[in-house]
Design a protein around this motif. Structure first.
Motif, PDB file in Angstrom:
ATOM      1  N   LYS A 198     101.900   5.329 -15.956  1.00  0.00           N
ATOM      2  CA  LYS A 198     102.243   4.171 -15.113  1.00  0.00           C
ATOM      3  C   LYS A 198     103.264   3.286 -15.839  1.00  0.00           C
ATOM      4  CE  LYS A 198      99.474   0.606 -14.710  1.00  0.00           C
ATOM      5  NZ  LYS A 198      98.120   0.032 -14.699  1.00  0.00           N
ATOM      6  N   ASN A 199     103.184   3.303 -17.172  1.00  0.00           N
ATOM      7  CA  ASN A 199     104.107   2.488 -17.966  1.00  0.00           C
ATOM      8  C   ASN A 199     105.357   3.258 -18.395  1.00  0.00           C
ATOM      9  OD1 ASN A 199     103.043  -0.360 -18.601  1.00  0.00           O
ATOM     10  ND2 ASN A 199     101.232   0.933 -18.665  1.00  0.00           N
ATOM     11  N   GLY A 200     105.505   4.467 -17.876  1.00  0.00           N
ATOM     12  CA  GLY A 200     106.729   5.226 -18.123  1.00  0.00           C
ATOM     13  C   GLY A 200     106.702   6.100 -19.357  1.00  0.00           C
ATOM     14  N   TYR A 201     105.524   6.314 -19.918  1.00  0.00           N
ATOM     15  CA  TYR A 201     105.420   7.097 -21.151  1.00  0.00           C
ATOM     16  C   TYR A 201     104.699   8.425 -20.916  1.00  0.00           C
ATOM     17  CZ  TYR A 201     106.431   2.549 -23.326  1.00  0.00           C
ATOM     18  OH  TYR A 201     106.990   1.359 -23.700  1.00  0.00           O
ATOM     19  N   SER A 202     104.758   9.300 -21.931  1.00  0.00           N
ATOM     20  CA  SER A 202     104.017  10.561 -21.866  1.00  0.00           C
ATOM     21  C   SER A 202     102.969  10.585 -22.979  1.00  0.00           C
ATOM     22  CB  SER A 202     104.980  11.747 -21.998  1.00  0.00           C
ATOM     23  OG  SER A 202     105.518  11.791 -23.300  1.00  0.00           O
ATOM     24  N   VAL A 203     102.004  11.477 -22.828  1.00  0.00           N
ATOM     25  CA  VAL A 203     100.907  11.568 -23.798  1.00  0.00           C
ATOM     26  C   VAL A 203     100.897  12.973 -24.408  1.00  0.00           C
ATOM     27  CG1 VAL A 203      98.393  11.414 -24.109  1.00  0.00           C
ATOM     28  CG2 VAL A 203      99.546   9.895 -22.480  1.00  0.00           C
ATOM     29  N   VAL A 204     100.788  13.031 -25.718  1.00  0.00           N
ATOM     30  CA  VAL A 204     100.756  14.327 -26.434  1.00  0.00           C
ATOM     31  C   VAL A 204      99.511  15.115 -26.005  1.00  0.00           C
ATOM     32  CG1 VAL A 204     100.543  15.391 -28.726  1.00  0.00           C
ATOM     33  CG2 VAL A 204     102.094  13.452 -28.372  1.00  0.00           C
ATOM     34  N   ARG A 205      99.700  16.395 -25.715  1.00  0.00           N
ATOM     35  CA  ARG A 205      98.621  17.236 -25.189  1.00  0.00           C
ATOM     36  C   ARG A 205      97.916  18.057 -26.254  1.00  0.00           C
ATOM     37  NH1 ARG A 205      98.763  18.192 -19.854  1.00  0.00           N
ATOM     38  NH2 ARG A 205     100.217  16.803 -18.819  1.00  0.00           N
ATOM     39  N   GLU A 206      98.698  18.515 -27.233  1.00  0.00           N
ATOM     40  CA  GLU A 206      98.158  19.527 -28.165  1.00  0.00           C
ATOM     41  C   GLU A 206      97.262  18.931 -29.247  1.00  0.00           C
ATOM     42  OE1 GLU A 206     101.273  19.063 -27.318  1.00  0.00           O
ATOM     43  OE2 GLU A 206     102.248  20.949 -26.818  1.00  0.00           O
ATOM     44  N   ILE A 207      97.427  17.638 -29.519  1.00  0.00           N
ATOM     45  CA  ILE A 207      96.651  17.025 -30.595  1.00  0.00           C
ATOM     46  C   ILE A 207      95.779  15.936 -29.987  1.00  0.00           C
ATOM     47  CG2 ILE A 207      96.776  15.966 -32.887  1.00  0.00           C
ATOM     48  CD1 ILE A 207      99.754  16.804 -32.831  1.00  0.00           C
ATOM     49  N   GLY A 208      94.525  15.882 -30.441  1.00  0.00           N
ATOM     50  CA  GLY A 208      93.622  14.900 -29.849  1.00  0.00           C
ATOM     51  C   GLY A 208      92.718  14.260 -30.874  1.00  0.00           C
ATOM     52  N   GLY A 209      91.693  13.606 -30.370  1.00  0.00           N
ATOM     53  CA  GLY A 209      90.692  12.997 -31.241  1.00  0.00           C
ATOM     54  C   GLY A 209      89.560  13.978 -31.493  1.00  0.00           C
ATOM     55  N   HIS A 210      88.478  13.469 -32.046  1.00  0.00           N
ATOM     56  CA  HIS A 210      87.425  14.359 -32.517  1.00  0.00           C
ATOM     57  C   HIS A 210      86.126  13.608 -32.734  1.00  0.00           C
ATOM     58  CE1 HIS A 210      88.309  12.595 -36.524  1.00  0.00           C
ATOM     59  NE2 HIS A 210      89.522  12.523 -36.031  1.00  0.00           N
ATOM     60  N   THR A 241      86.502   9.614 -31.973  1.00  0.00           N
ATOM     61  CA  THR A 241      87.673   8.750 -32.097  1.00  0.00           C
ATOM     62  C   THR A 241      88.414   8.684 -30.767  1.00  0.00           C
ATOM     63  OG1 THR A 241      89.172  10.538 -32.750  1.00  0.00           O
ATOM     64  CG2 THR A 241      87.982   9.421 -34.524  1.00  0.00           C
ATOM     65  N   ILE A 242      89.027   7.532 -30.520  1.00  0.00           N
ATOM     66  CA  ILE A 242      90.001   7.411 -29.431  1.00  0.00           C
ATOM     67  C   ILE A 242      91.331   7.169 -30.128  1.00  0.00           C
ATOM     68  CG2 ILE A 242      90.689   6.190 -27.337  1.00  0.00           C
ATOM     69  CD1 ILE A 242      87.840   5.361 -26.897  1.00  0.00           C
ATOM     70  N   GLU A 243      92.232   8.129 -30.046  1.00  0.00           N
ATOM     71  CA  GLU A 243      93.473   8.063 -30.829  1.00  0.00           C
ATOM     72  C   GLU A 243      94.645   8.720 -30.103  1.00  0.00           C
ATOM     73  OE1 GLU A 243      93.591  10.505 -34.382  1.00  0.00           O
ATOM     74  OE2 GLU A 243      91.606  11.324 -33.990  1.00  0.00           O
ATOM     75  N   PRO A 244      94.992   8.196 -28.936  1.00  0.00           N
ATOM     76  CA  PRO A 244      96.089   8.821 -28.179  1.00  0.00           C
ATOM     77  C   PRO A 244      97.432   8.660 -28.883  1.00  0.00           C
ATOM     78  CG  PRO A 244      95.510   6.722 -27.199  1.00  0.00           C
ATOM     79  CD  PRO A 244      94.487   6.993 -28.257  1.00  0.00           C
ATOM     80  N   MET A 245      98.248   9.686 -28.792  1.00  0.00           N
ATOM     81  CA  MET A 245      99.632   9.636 -29.267  1.00  0.00           C
ATOM     82  C   MET A 245     100.513   9.519 -28.037  1.00  0.00           C
ATOM     83  SD  MET A 245      98.772  12.545 -31.924  1.00  0.00           S
ATOM     84  CE  MET A 245      97.057  12.417 -31.390  1.00  0.00           C
ATOM     85  N   ILE A 246     101.206   8.407 -27.909  1.00  0.00           N
ATOM     86  CA  ILE A 246     101.979   8.125 -26.705  1.00  0.00           C
ATOM     87  C   ILE A 246     103.473   8.105 -27.048  1.00  0.00           C
ATOM     88  CG2 ILE A 246     102.347   6.410 -24.878  1.00  0.00           C
ATOM     89  CD1 ILE A 246      99.387   5.933 -24.839  1.00  0.00           C
ATOM     90  N   ASN A 247     104.233   8.863 -26.255  1.00  0.00           N
ATOM     91  CA  ASN A 247     105.665   9.054 -26.540  1.00  0.00           C
ATOM     92  C   ASN A 247     106.538   8.299 -25.540  1.00  0.00           C
ATOM     93  OD1 ASN A 247     104.672  10.806 -28.447  1.00  0.00           O
ATOM     94  ND2 ASN A 247     105.449  12.679 -27.467  1.00  0.00           N
ATOM     95  N   MET A 248     107.653   7.793 -26.053  1.00  0.00           N
ATOM     96  CA  MET A 248     108.592   7.096 -25.184  1.00  0.00           C
ATOM     97  C   MET A 248     109.310   8.098 -24.259  1.00  0.00           C
ATOM     98  SD  MET A 248     111.537   4.403 -26.342  1.00  0.00           S
ATOM     99  CE  MET A 248     110.555   3.319 -27.343  1.00  0.00           C
ATOM    100  N   GLY A 249     109.570   9.292 -24.755  1.00  0.00           N
ATOM    101  CA  GLY A 249     110.273  10.309 -23.966  1.00  0.00           C
ATOM    102  C   GLY A 249     109.354  11.462 -23.605  1.00  0.00           C
ATOM    103  N   THR A 250     109.777  12.664 -23.977  1.00  0.00           N
ATOM    104  CA  THR A 250     109.018  13.867 -23.610  1.00  0.00           C
ATOM    105  C   THR A 250     107.692  13.953 -24.364  1.00  0.00           C
ATOM    106  OG1 THR A 250     109.088  16.299 -23.568  1.00  0.00           O
ATOM    107  CG2 THR A 250     110.178  15.243 -25.409  1.00  0.00           C
TER     108      THR A 250
END
Ligand code: MF3
Ligand code: CO
Length: 290
Positions: A198-210, A241-250
């Motif tokens: 909604k804020n125009g960003y993407s979220v990394v899929r391959e790496i997550g929390g644990h 953990t809640i540790e999203p990696m959020i990207n400005m682009g792809t």
């Protein structure tokens, strides 16, 4: 799973009789299991004693990050951050969990700008005005683990980078609102993903929390692009953990070929990450480290 007698000691190690401890919990969980829910294994359900030990570890984890917060600035190297983390952690009687973890060479991860995570501290990397950096601290105290990370803006950063850092922090709060017993990790994952998009960003899929606590990395693996009503059920005594990696682009990423650790965005656009550690309680959640 073997059925315990009501007067036998509970499987969680509390020392209490089963009927006064996890008996009702097991019956409830069994009901959800037969409805098709992915229920957590017993190994990751912590008893009160273990939770207190993990809280103690988390206190050190927070103190180390607080120390970094007070001292980080332009002109220092990421190696210096590594020294602070090593010294503060060991002064508290704890061990930096990343050190020698699967061959990781340092005590902390420091990930700058387009580095998504697992940046390796170095003498050659000097922080400069305009950088954004994630400092990810993981602590082993008496065999109990804690893990959290924060973003730092070095001097004046661009409004675009500042917004990425702020929205990523806010996404943790948005995810937290979904953390309650008998809900699903996917409720939290989707809330974060929707908010980032909604804020125009993407979220990394391959790496997550644990999951975390008795080990550095435990079940479950935690995605931030998952769907509501899916993934593992959240139950009291679970810590993750809640540790999203959020990207400005792809959302595309790649791994450093030389060191085998550091993850970068494929388009070299900035990435941000905040990390907290939460306990699921009977009422909702407790933040253990942040
Ligand atoms: N805190 C990081 C994580 O849970 C630690 C990664 S392992 C390390 O993803 F060896 F890189 F530290
Ligand atoms: Co982590």
């Amino acid at each position: 799973m073997r059925k315990l007698g009501r007067n036998e000691p509970c499987w969680c190690g509390s020392g209490k009789k089963y009927k006064a401890c996890h008996c009702a919990f097991d019956n409830k969980l069994e009901g959800y299991f037969y409805q098709g829910a992915l229920v957590p294994p017993r190994e990751i359900i912590k008893n009160q004693e273990q939770i207190q030990a993990i809280r103690d570890s988390a206190k050190i984890n927070i103190a180390v990050l607080d120390y970094v917060s007070r001292n980080i600035r332009a002109g220092i190297t990421t190696e210096q951050i590594d020294r602070w983390v090593y010294e503060k952690t060991t002064q508290c009687g704890a061990i930096p969990a990343p050190l020698h973890y699967e061959g990781f060479p340092k005590s902390v991860c420091t990930s700058i700008n387009e580095e998504v995570c697992h940046g390796i501290p170095s003498d050659h990397v000097v922080l400069k005005e305009g950088d954004i950096i994630n400092v990810d601290v993981s602590t082993n105290y008496k065999g109990y683990f804690s893990d959290s990370s924060r973003m730092f803006c070095i001097g004046q950063v661009s409004p675009e980078k500042k917004r990425l850092v702020d929205i990523t922090k806010e996404s943790i709060q948005v995810g937290l609102e979904q953390v309650k017993p008998w809900g699903f990790l996917g409720d939290m994952g989707q809330a974060i993903h929707d908010f980032a998009r909604k804020n125009g960003y993407s979220v990394v899929r391959e790496i997550g929390g644990h999951g975390i606590g008795l080990e550095f990395h435990e079940e479950p693996w935690v995605s931030y692009v998952s769907k509501k009503g899916t993934e593992m059920m959240m139950v009291p005594g679970m810590i993750f953990t809640i540790e999203p990696m959020i990207n400005m682009g792809t959302d595309e990423i790649f791994v450093d070929r030389e060191n085998g650790w550091t993850i970068y965005t494929a388009d070299a656009m900035p990435s941000a990450q905040w990390e907290i550690q939460v306990l699921v309680t009977e009422e909702g959640y407790e933040i253990l480290s942040y």
